[in-house]
Design a protein around this motif. Structure first.
Motif, PDB file in Angstrom:
ATOM      1  N   THR A   7      -0.445  15.897  -2.747  1.00 42.83           N
ATOM      2  CA  THR A   7      -1.180  15.073  -3.701  1.00 42.83           C
ATOM      3  C   THR A   7      -1.198  15.786  -5.050  1.00 42.83           C
ATOM      4  O   THR A   7      -1.329  17.007  -5.107  1.00 42.83           O
ATOM      5  CB  THR A   7      -2.606  14.781  -3.180  1.00 42.83           C
ATOM      6  OG1 THR A   7      -3.189  13.772  -4.007  1.00 42.83           O
ATOM      7  CG2 THR A   7      -3.511  15.992  -3.187  1.00 42.83           C
TER       8      THR A   7
ATOM      9  N   ASP B 150       2.144  12.371  -3.816  1.00 43.14           N
ATOM     10  CA  ASP B 150       1.160  11.285  -3.830  1.00 43.14           C
ATOM     11  C   ASP B 150       0.490  11.346  -5.202  1.00 43.14           C
ATOM     12  O   ASP B 150      -0.330  12.222  -5.460  1.00 43.14           O
ATOM     13  CB  ASP B 150       0.146  11.483  -2.700  1.00 43.14           C
ATOM     14  CG  ASP B 150      -0.937  10.413  -2.708  1.00 43.14           C
ATOM     15  OD1 ASP B 150      -0.975   9.611  -3.670  1.00 43.14           O
ATOM     16  OD2 ASP B 150      -1.751  10.391  -1.771  1.00 43.14           O
TER      17      ASP B 150
ATOM     18  N   PHE C  90      -4.907  13.066   0.721  1.00 42.23           N
ATOM     19  CA  PHE C  90      -5.685  11.877   1.079  1.00 42.23           C
ATOM     20  C   PHE C  90      -5.455  11.625   2.573  1.00 42.23           C
ATOM     21  O   PHE C  90      -4.354  11.842   3.070  1.00 42.23           O
ATOM     22  CB  PHE C  90      -5.205  10.679   0.240  1.00 42.23           C
ATOM     23  CG  PHE C  90      -6.114   9.490   0.363  1.00 42.23           C
ATOM     24  CD1 PHE C  90      -7.310   9.445  -0.339  1.00 42.23           C
ATOM     25  CD2 PHE C  90      -5.791   8.428   1.202  1.00 42.23           C
ATOM     26  CE1 PHE C  90      -8.165   8.356  -0.224  1.00 42.23           C
ATOM     27  CE2 PHE C  90      -6.642   7.336   1.323  1.00 42.23           C
ATOM     28  CZ  PHE C  90      -7.830   7.298   0.610  1.00 42.23           C
TER      29      PHE C  90
ATOM     30  N   LYS D 207      -5.975   1.786  -9.393  1.00 47.24           N
ATOM     31  CA  LYS D 207      -6.875   2.755 -10.044  1.00 47.24           C
ATOM     32  C   LYS D 207      -6.542   2.817 -11.534  1.00 47.24           C
ATOM     33  O   LYS D 207      -6.895   1.918 -12.284  1.00 47.24           O
ATOM     34  CB  LYS D 207      -6.769   4.102  -9.358  1.00 47.24           C
ATOM     35  CG  LYS D 207      -7.129   4.011  -7.855  1.00 47.24           C
ATOM     36  CD  LYS D 207      -7.066   5.340  -7.191  1.00 47.24           C
ATOM     37  CE  LYS D 207      -7.091   5.239  -5.679  1.00 47.24           C
ATOM     38  NZ  LYS D 207      -8.375   4.847  -5.122  1.00 47.24           N
TER      39      LYS D 207
ATOM     40  N   PHE E  84      -8.382  13.472  -4.416  1.00 47.66           N
ATOM     41  CA  PHE E  84      -9.407  12.418  -4.524  1.00 47.66           C
ATOM     42  C   PHE E  84     -10.812  12.974  -4.259  1.00 47.66           C
ATOM     43  O   PHE E  84     -11.798  12.386  -4.640  1.00 47.66           O
ATOM     44  CB  PHE E  84      -9.118  11.314  -3.498  1.00 47.66           C
ATOM     45  CG  PHE E  84      -9.497  11.684  -2.091  1.00 47.66           C
ATOM     46  CD1 PHE E  84      -8.732  12.577  -1.364  1.00 47.66           C
ATOM     47  CD2 PHE E  84     -10.644  11.163  -1.504  1.00 47.66           C
ATOM     48  CE1 PHE E  84      -9.097  12.944  -0.074  1.00 47.66           C
ATOM     49  CE2 PHE E  84     -11.011  11.522  -0.220  1.00 47.66           C
ATOM     50  CZ  PHE E  84     -10.229  12.423   0.497  1.00 47.66           C
TER      51      PHE E  84
ATOM     52  N   SER F 165       0.846  -1.203   0.000  1.00 48.51           N
ATOM     53  CA  SER F 165       0.000   0.000   0.000  1.00 48.51           C
ATOM     54  C   SER F 165       0.874   1.243   0.000  1.00 48.51           C
ATOM     55  O   SER F 165       2.050   1.183   0.401  1.00 48.51           O
ATOM     56  CB  SER F 165      -0.934   0.033   1.223  1.00 48.51           C
ATOM     57  OG  SER F 165      -0.182   0.289   2.392  1.00 48.51           O
ATOM     58  N   ALA F 166       0.279   2.354  -0.397  1.00 49.20           N
ATOM     59  CA  ALA F 166       1.000   3.627  -0.358  1.00 49.20           C
ATOM     60  C   ALA F 166       1.330   3.977   1.089  1.00 49.20           C
ATOM     61  O   ALA F 166       2.407   4.520   1.382  1.00 49.20           O
ATOM     62  CB  ALA F 166       0.142   4.723  -0.989  1.00 49.20           C
ATOM     63  N   SER F 167       0.417   3.657   2.001  1.00 48.55           N
ATOM     64  CA  SER F 167       0.636   3.975   3.424  1.00 48.55           C
ATOM     65  C   SER F 167       1.954   3.385   3.929  1.00 48.55           C
ATOM     66  O   SER F 167       2.679   4.039   4.685  1.00 48.55           O
ATOM     67  CB  SER F 167      -0.511   3.423   4.278  1.00 48.55           C
ATOM     68  OG  SER F 167      -1.731   3.965   3.857  1.00 48.55           O
TER      69      SER F 167
ATOM     70  N   PHE G 166      -1.301   8.932  -6.667  1.00 42.89           N
ATOM     71  CA  PHE G 166      -2.289   7.847  -6.783  1.00 42.89           C
ATOM     72  C   PHE G 166      -3.424   8.188  -7.751  1.00 42.89           C
ATOM     73  O   PHE G 166      -3.887   7.346  -8.514  1.00 42.89           O
ATOM     74  CB  PHE G 166      -2.874   7.565  -5.396  1.00 42.89           C
ATOM     75  CG  PHE G 166      -3.047   6.106  -5.070  1.00 42.89           C
ATOM     76  CD1 PHE G 166      -3.770   5.265  -5.894  1.00 42.89           C
ATOM     77  CD2 PHE G 166      -2.491   5.580  -3.915  1.00 42.89           C
ATOM     78  CE1 PHE G 166      -3.931   3.922  -5.573  1.00 42.89           C
ATOM     79  CE2 PHE G 166      -2.655   4.241  -3.577  1.00 42.89           C
ATOM     80  CZ  PHE G 166      -3.379   3.405  -4.406  1.00 42.89           C
ATOM     81  N   GLN G 167      -3.894   9.443  -7.735  1.00 41.37           N
ATOM     82  CA  GLN G 167      -5.050   9.824  -8.565  1.00 41.37           C
ATOM     83  C   GLN G 167      -4.621  10.344  -9.938  1.00 41.37           C
ATOM     84  O   GLN G 167      -5.435  10.925 -10.648  1.00 41.37           O
ATOM     85  CB  GLN G 167      -5.888  10.893  -7.844  1.00 41.37           C
ATOM     86  CG  GLN G 167      -6.612  10.392  -6.606  1.00 41.37           C
ATOM     87  CD  GLN G 167      -7.784   9.469  -6.952  1.00 41.37           C
ATOM     88  OE1 GLN G 167      -8.272   9.427  -8.072  1.00 41.37           O
ATOM     89  NE2 GLN G 167      -8.242   8.712  -5.964  1.00 41.37           N
TER      90      GLN G 167
HETATM   91  C1  LIG Z   1      -4.601  10.128  -3.359  1.00 41.16           C
HETATM   92  C2  LIG Z   1      -4.611   8.785  -2.681  1.00 41.16           C
HETATM   93  N1  LIG Z   1      -3.579   8.441  -1.896  1.00 41.16           N
HETATM   94  C3  LIG Z   1      -3.547   7.255  -1.269  1.00 41.16           C
HETATM   95  C4  LIG Z   1      -4.588   6.341  -1.418  1.00 41.16           C
HETATM   96  C5  LIG Z   1      -4.577   5.013  -0.721  1.00 41.16           C
HETATM   97  O1  LIG Z   1      -3.404   4.648  -0.095  1.00 41.16           O
HETATM   98  P1  LIG Z   1      -3.164   3.179   0.412  1.00 41.16           P
HETATM   99  O2  LIG Z   1      -2.542   2.401  -0.724  1.00 41.16           O
HETATM  100  O3  LIG Z   1      -2.266   3.305   1.553  1.00 41.16           O
HETATM  101  O4  LIG Z   1      -4.497   2.597   0.802  1.00 41.16           O
HETATM  102  C6  LIG Z   1      -5.675   6.671  -2.230  1.00 41.16           C
HETATM  103  C7  LIG Z   1      -6.781   5.710  -2.396  1.00 41.16           C
HETATM  104  O5  LIG Z   1      -7.884   6.022  -2.727  1.00 41.16           O
HETATM  105  C8  LIG Z   1      -5.684   7.921  -2.859  1.00 41.16           C
HETATM  106  O6  LIG Z   1      -6.707   8.289  -3.636  1.00 41.16           O
END
Ligand SMILES: Cc1ncc(COP(=O)(O)O)c(C=O)c1O
Length: 388
Positions: free
Chosen positions: A156, A185, A110, A211, A160, A82-84, A187-188
């Motif tokens: 970010t 970040d 996020f 995603k 999100f 996970s990103a976390s 992710f999006q």
């Molecule tokens: C911008 C963003 N960061 C992080 C995450 C999720 O992180 P992780 O992989 O730790 O659940 C999401 C998931 O929706 C996200 O939209």
């Protein structure tokens, strides 16, 4: 590699023949490729029992494929569940006891990003917030907070919650001038257009496979700029962070010289198979093509909303938005269910209905989204000002 047209690409996603799927900001659609790859993992497990060498080889293949996508080298990438985990690993490697102990964050992060840095307060971190002005988080607003006391700026790329895109290259240049780290970040954003970590000038980046990278949950990536890797020693670690995990050494903490030092436990092999297939499929259509499709679909949805007097939460300026368009609703959760009953899969956050596009979405999808929104127009908030 075979180059796919957008309609060939679309044909890899059976879901799209059944539903109008505009929720890639939550989870990308399942392709036949990813399904087959995950089945391939099951077959290898069933056939060979425990082919760990081959499985770990798949992790290395994924590392290289992802690194090529973002313009990095494979040894600058950690493959994580996970990103976390990636954010925590970096936070655990930083010290908050010197004059540089501030973390400067915008309100559009996020929750996991915000929460992990908030948790560093018990280690001495000071958190400073950057507030949006008129729905925008500007680099000027960051500049008023970032100085010689700033250690890191987690940011970010695309929010999100509202689809806002931050100017990361400008923010990274500001951080560089002030001697602070920038932690992106993405992710999006990753998968919806080209990403080049070097030209962006960032220090760290996390993103995930589930995603726009078309993979399953349970795979994320952490990029660490090469010259930072061996200066950072995380306290969050495990056997996969070692020089040779299979040395099974209990006496010594030998760190991998690569970004693999930020990994910890057994890799998530089934998801790795799926993520690799997702990245390969994305590469076959090309992120440039995806960007073209997404840009045109988002622009047309926003133009419709502006004409219809529907309140758009996402910034109107094209450079300030990504693949996600958020419209204000009088009851967003109910609107999501009503759209689902009409075959349109979207999602909501707060009072916003989230409609996100990938390269597999078509003009017909957009027409179907608009027709469903028109049929449920009482659920949409009207804007007081017409935007065009
Ligand atoms: C911008 C963003 N960061 C992080 C995450 C999720 O992180 P992780 O992989 O730790 O659940 C999401 C998931 O929706 C996200 O939209």
């Amino acid at each position: 590699m075979v180059q796919l047209t957008t309609s060939e690409f679309r044909s890899h996603f059976p879901l799209l023949t059944q539903r109008t799927y505009v929720n890639s900001c939550s989870q990308g659609a399942l392709s036949t490729d990813v399904r087959a790859a995950m089945q391939q993992f099951l077959d290898s497990w069933n056939r060979e029992g425990s082919p760990w060498e081959a499985w770990v080889g798949e992790v290395e293949r994924l590392r290289s494929t992802f690194a090529a996508l973002i313009g990095a080298d494979a040894d600058e990438v950690a493959v994580l569940p996970s990103a976390s985990i990636g954010i925590n690993a970096i936070a655990s490697a930083l010290m908050f006891n010197g004059p540089r102990r501030q973390v400067v964050m915008g309100r559009f992060e996020f929750p996991t990003m915000a929460q992990i840095w908030l948790a560093q307060r018990q280690r001495g971190a000071e958190i400073l917030w950057v507030e949006p002005e008129n729905g925008l988080l500007s680099v000027e607003a960051y500049a008023r907070r970032i100085d010689e006391r700033t250690l890191i700026v987690p940011a970010t790329h695309v929010c999100f919650r509202n689809g806002h895109r931050t100017n990361i290259a400008a923010l990274a240049a500001l951080c560089q001038r002030q001697g602070a780290y920038l932690f992106l970040d993405d992710f999006q954003n990753t998968g919806t257009g080209p990403v080049d970590v070097r030209s962006l000038g960032i220090d760290f980046m996390v993103t995930g496979a589930l995603k726009y990278l078309l993979g399953p949950s349970g795979v994320a990536f952490l990029y660490v700029r090469r010259d930072l890797i061996d200066r950072l020693v995380p306290t969050m670690t495990g056997w996969f962070g070692r020089l040779d995990p299979f040395a099974f050494n209990v006496d010594e903490l030998d760190w991998s010289p690569a970004a693999r030092r930020f990994e910890s436990g057994t890799p998530m092999i089934p998801n790795v198979y799926g993520a690799q297939a997702g990245l390969k499929l994305l590469d076959a259509v090309g992120v440039e093509t995806v960007e073209c499709e997404v840009t045109s679909l988002t622009a047309r949805l926003i133009a419709w909303a502006d004409d219809a007097g529907v309140e758009v939460i996402t910034p109107s300026e094209p450079t300030r938005r990504g693949p996600l368009v958020v419209l204000r609703s009088v009851d967003a959760a109910t609107l999501v269910s009503r759209l689902a009953a009409r075959g349109v899969i979207a999602s909501s956050r707060d009072d916003g209905i989230r409609i996100s596009f990938h390269g597999y979405n078509s003009q017909e999808d957009l027409d179907s989204v608009i027709a469903s929104l028109e049929a449920e127009s009482a659920m949409l908030k009207r804007s007081r000002v017409v935007r065009r």
